[in-house]
Design an enzyme around this catalytic site. Sequence first.
Site, mmCIF file in Angstrom:
data_model
loop_
_atom_site.group_PDB
_atom_site.id
_atom_site.type_symbol
_atom_site.label_atom_id
_atom_site.label_comp_id
_atom_site.label_asym_id
_atom_site.label_seq_id
_atom_site.Cartn_x
_atom_site.Cartn_y
_atom_site.Cartn_z
ATOM 1 N N GLU A 56 -14.867 6.725 23.659
ATOM 2 C CA GLU A 56 -13.599 7.068 24.280
ATOM 3 C C GLU A 56 -13.830 8.315 25.135
ATOM 4 O OE1 GLU A 56 -9.024 7.426 22.674
ATOM 5 O OE2 GLU A 56 -10.683 7.956 21.386
ATOM 6 N N ASP A 113 -15.999 5.248 17.322
ATOM 7 C CA ASP A 113 -14.660 5.824 17.221
ATOM 8 C C ASP A 113 -14.777 7.140 16.469
ATOM 9 O OD1 ASP A 113 -11.644 5.551 17.349
ATOM 10 O OD2 ASP A 113 -11.938 5.783 15.188
ATOM 11 N N ASP A 158 -10.440 2.342 11.954
ATOM 12 C CA ASP A 158 -11.513 2.957 12.751
ATOM 13 C C ASP A 158 -12.580 1.949 13.190
ATOM 14 O OD1 ASP A 158 -10.096 5.209 12.284
ATOM 15 O OD2 ASP A 158 -11.470 6.044 10.788
#
Length: 390
Positions: free
Chosen positions: A285, A201, A368
């Site tokens: 991501e 992340d 996170d």
Amino acid sequence: MKVKKTFRFRIYPNKNQITFIHKTIGCARFVYNYFTGKQKEKDIYWYKVNEMVQNGQLLQNNWKGEFFNKNKAIKAVRELKKNYPFLKEADSIALQKAVENVNDSYTRYYKKQKRAPRFKSKKNPVQSYTTKYVNGNIAVFDKHIKLPKLGLVRMAKSREVEGRIMNVTVRRNPAGKYFVSILVEAEVDPHEKTGTSVGIDVGLTDFATLSDGTVYENPRFFRTLEEKLAKAQVILSRRQIGSANWQKQKRKVARIHEKIANKRKDMLNKISAEIIKNHDIIGIEDLSVKKMLKNRNLAKLISDVSWSVFQAMLEYKATWYGKQIVKVAKNYPSSQLCSHCGHQNQDVKNLALRAWTCDICQCHHQRDVNASRNLRKEALRLTAGTVGIA
Ligand SMILES: [Zn+2]
């Protein structure tokens, strides 16, 4: 697997060598602009004739136009040297490379990937030329690099250059420092499999948080440099455009930009190498570049650039070393899902919420770490082809 790698070092040319570097930079630019100009004339003519056809002044366009022809241009350099004798003083391979660069620009333009090639300016803050390896004309030693026309140039070599040298770019930065970028083709062996997977992340507070709990902080010096950059840019905006003071300030801004870019690159190289070495499947991501570029906040912009560079590094290193990067769709709510039971908590949309407890399973989450765990899970789901979140 054969891969291309770049090694970048600072060089310390002597006075004579500096003169030659500047000569070759100037000549390479001259050649680049000369052939770009020639091609532009042809293109303009083609458009003009077309226009006349449209206006009814001509029946049809018999002029078919002409694509840039690399081999013809390389031959024409010989003729050009007769008319412009100063070209003979420059590294001739660098001039050939300049023609190849025109060819590359036009190829991308014809494929509609780029705008029409533009002329290179003397005023560009970074000046460079590229020369190619031919018959031992380039060699790397402990404290020197051998370059065509320059001979041995003192170099600060911070790591071993392994692989077959393909070309070298000699660059002068706005601060008047000189650098080489050595492009090599090297053989890399895949890393050993570790049998582990990880989710990453990326964030503003910490640079990256891994699902195994590892946190990579944003180094403090970035904050300091960003503040310096912001101040320098404010000063630049107050200067009269084009004035001597404006030029000076512009160089200063460019210097800080370069410093940030170099430090960032070192950091990202280290982190990505470590992650690729330690894990086989890496969930990240999928960052949308378009959305990023709209961002006007400087600190945010800088970290966005960091992330996209980081993602690119992870991707090419994964290919080199036989690992797998799994991009998780942007709309996957990695922060909101409980990584333990899968319950979605809308409250987490609030970015200020750094930690929360799941209503269903009472699991306590650091924002996170939880997000990176979800990214790992999703990556495993996508690679395994199973349905649903475990
Ligand atoms: Zn839960």
